[in-house]
Every structure is written in structure tokens, then in C-alpha cells.
Design a protein around this motif. Structure first.
Motif, PDB file in Angstrom:
ATOM      1  N   ASN A 123       0.764  -1.867  -0.096  1.00  0.00           N
ATOM      2  CA  ASN A 123       0.046   0.094   0.018  1.00  0.00           C
ATOM      3  C   ASN A 123       0.776   1.287  -0.131  1.00  0.00           C
ATOM      4  OD1 ASN A 123      -2.670  -1.750   0.162  1.00  0.00           O
ATOM      5  ND2 ASN A 123      -2.575  -1.547   2.037  1.00  0.00           N
ATOM      6  N   ARG A 124       2.549   1.163   0.588  1.00  0.00           N
ATOM      7  CA  ARG A 124       2.942   2.600   0.290  1.00  0.00           C
ATOM      8  C   ARG A 124       4.118   2.357  -0.668  1.00  0.00           C
ATOM      9  NH1 ARG A 124       5.106   3.304   6.546  1.00  0.00           N
ATOM     10  NH2 ARG A 124       5.188   0.890   6.158  1.00  0.00           N
ATOM     11  N   LEU A 125       3.738   1.511  -1.115  1.00  0.00           N
ATOM     12  CA  LEU A 125       4.982   1.526  -1.785  1.00  0.00           C
ATOM     13  C   LEU A 125       5.116   2.246  -3.082  1.00  0.00           C
ATOM     14  CD1 LEU A 125       6.575   0.249  -3.697  1.00  0.00           C
ATOM     15  CD2 LEU A 125       5.009  -1.105  -5.518  1.00  0.00           C
ATOM     16  N   ARG A 126       5.657   3.759  -4.094  1.00  0.00           N
ATOM     17  CA  ARG A 126       5.790   5.164  -4.885  1.00  0.00           C
ATOM     18  C   ARG A 126       7.059   4.595  -5.513  1.00  0.00           C
ATOM     19  NH1 ARG A 126       1.267   4.307  -3.138  1.00  0.00           N
ATOM     20  NH2 ARG A 126       0.128   6.041  -2.008  1.00  0.00           N
ATOM     21  N   HIS A 152       1.854  11.873 -10.878  1.00  0.00           N
ATOM     22  CA  HIS A 152       2.076  10.884 -10.169  1.00  0.00           C
ATOM     23  C   HIS A 152       2.793   9.322 -10.059  1.00  0.00           C
ATOM     24  CE1 HIS A 152      -1.065  12.920  -8.063  1.00  0.00           C
ATOM     25  NE2 HIS A 152      -1.777  13.641  -9.425  1.00  0.00           N
ATOM     26  N   THR A 177       1.924   3.390  -8.105  1.00  0.00           N
ATOM     27  CA  THR A 177       1.738   2.269  -7.142  1.00  0.00           C
ATOM     28  C   THR A 177       1.920   0.716  -6.891  1.00  0.00           C
ATOM     29  OG1 THR A 177      -0.464   2.550  -7.279  1.00  0.00           O
ATOM     30  CG2 THR A 177       0.239   4.187  -6.173  1.00  0.00           C
ATOM     31  N   ARG A 178       2.380   0.653  -8.591  1.00  0.00           N
ATOM     32  CA  ARG A 178       1.674  -0.347  -8.602  1.00  0.00           C
ATOM     33  C   ARG A 178       3.613  -1.391  -9.447  1.00  0.00           C
ATOM     34  NH1 ARG A 178      -0.125  -2.073 -13.674  1.00  0.00           N
ATOM     35  NH2 ARG A 178      -0.787  -0.909 -14.655  1.00  0.00           N
ATOM     36  N   ASP A 183       8.867   5.897  11.590  1.00  0.00           N
ATOM     37  CA  ASP A 183       9.782   5.155  10.381  1.00  0.00           C
ATOM     38  C   ASP A 183      10.464   5.987   9.543  1.00  0.00           C
ATOM     39  OD1 ASP A 183       8.803   3.507   8.406  1.00  0.00           O
ATOM     40  OD2 ASP A 183       7.731   5.518   7.335  1.00  0.00           O
ATOM     41  N   TYR A 184      10.777   7.705  10.045  1.00  0.00           N
ATOM     42  CA  TYR A 184      11.308   8.420   8.588  1.00  0.00           C
ATOM     43  C   TYR A 184      13.091   8.139   9.687  1.00  0.00           C
ATOM     44  CZ  TYR A 184      10.816  11.802  12.446  1.00  0.00           C
ATOM     45  OH  TYR A 184      10.575  12.317  14.274  1.00  0.00           O
ATOM     46  N   ARG A 206      13.716   4.315   8.003  1.00  0.00           N
ATOM     47  CA  ARG A 206      14.640   4.648   6.889  1.00  0.00           C
ATOM     48  C   ARG A 206      15.773   5.570   6.745  1.00  0.00           C
ATOM     49  NH1 ARG A 206       9.876   8.159   4.484  1.00  0.00           N
ATOM     50  NH2 ARG A 206       9.352   8.472   6.600  1.00  0.00           N
TER      51      ARG A 206
END
Length: 124
Positions: free
Chosen positions: A2-5, A13, A16-17, A100-101, A104
Motif C-alpha cells: 500500500n505504501r509503494l511509490r 503522480h 503505485t504498482r 518511520d522516518y 528509513r
């Protein structure tokens, strides 16, 4: 996923996949393959021996085997080794950071340390 960019080269944009998913035999289930098909993602996942035997035992009703690209699957080894190098760093492996940041950033620092220790040399 879901968070894939995935950033685009030009404007627009981010995607997302991914175009392809490389997975090991543990991810070869009907549910996962159906989800990837719905999202139009090419799955490169080998079929376990027990699933092959079951499909063959059913004969024509077993259907045809899922497509498998052995050449693309070899790239999975490179990715797997990179993750194993990252897991050598305790903070990355244990995920001790709350935010999270921050996590990362820890992964970025570990990646830089790996790159400085073991740079890839290419012959001219």
C-alpha cells in the motif's frame, strides 16, 4: 504494497504498482497470485513441488502451470543478498526506532556504510 511509490521520470503522480514481483516458493498461493493478477503485476514465483504434483494429479482439471521467467528470477538473488547485508546492522534488523522516518534514515546510513566498505568495481 500500500505504501509503494515509484517516482516517474517526468511529471505526474508516482506509480503505485511494480511491473514485476519476484518471490520465493513460500509466496506461491492462489490468493497471492490472484491479488497480483487483479493489480496487473507479473508474478515471477516458482511453483513448489507439492503444488506441481497436485496440479498434475488432477490432469486436465488442474489447469496449466503459472508462467515463470527463470532469467528474471535470477535478479532476486541480488536483492536477497542486499537485504542480508542490511540485516547485519542490528538497528536495521531489530527495528529499534519508533518513528518511520528515523528507521528509513537508519537504513540509509547502513546502506552508505555498506557502499563505502564494499564498492562495486566495474572494469572499463
Amino acid at each position: 504494497m500500500n505504501r509503494l511509490r515509484i517516482a516517474r521520470a517526468g511529471p505526474g503522480h508516482p506509480r503505485t504498482r511494480p511491473g514485476r514481483l519476484l518471490g520465493d516458493k513460500a509466496y506461491s498461493s492462489k490468493k497471492i497470485r490472484a491479488h497480483l493478477r487483479r493489480r496487473r503485476i507479473t508474478a515471477t514465483i516458482p511453483e513448489p513441488a507439492d503444488q506441481i504434483a497436485h496440479r498434475v494429479k488432477r490432469g486436465r482439471k488442474g489447469g496449466r502451470p503459472p508462467a515463470f521467467d527463470a532469467v528474471a528470477y535470477k535478479d532476486r538473488n541480488t536483492t536477497e543478498r542486499a537485504f542480508n547485508k542490511l540485516k547485519a546492522f542490528r538497528a536495521v534488523a531489530m527495528r529499534t526506532d519508533k518513528r518511520d522516518y528515523i528507521y528509513r534514515g537508519t537504513v540509509d546510513i547502513a546502506t552508505i556504510k555498506i557502499w563505502l566498505r564494499d564498492p562495486v568495481h566495474k572494469d572499463p
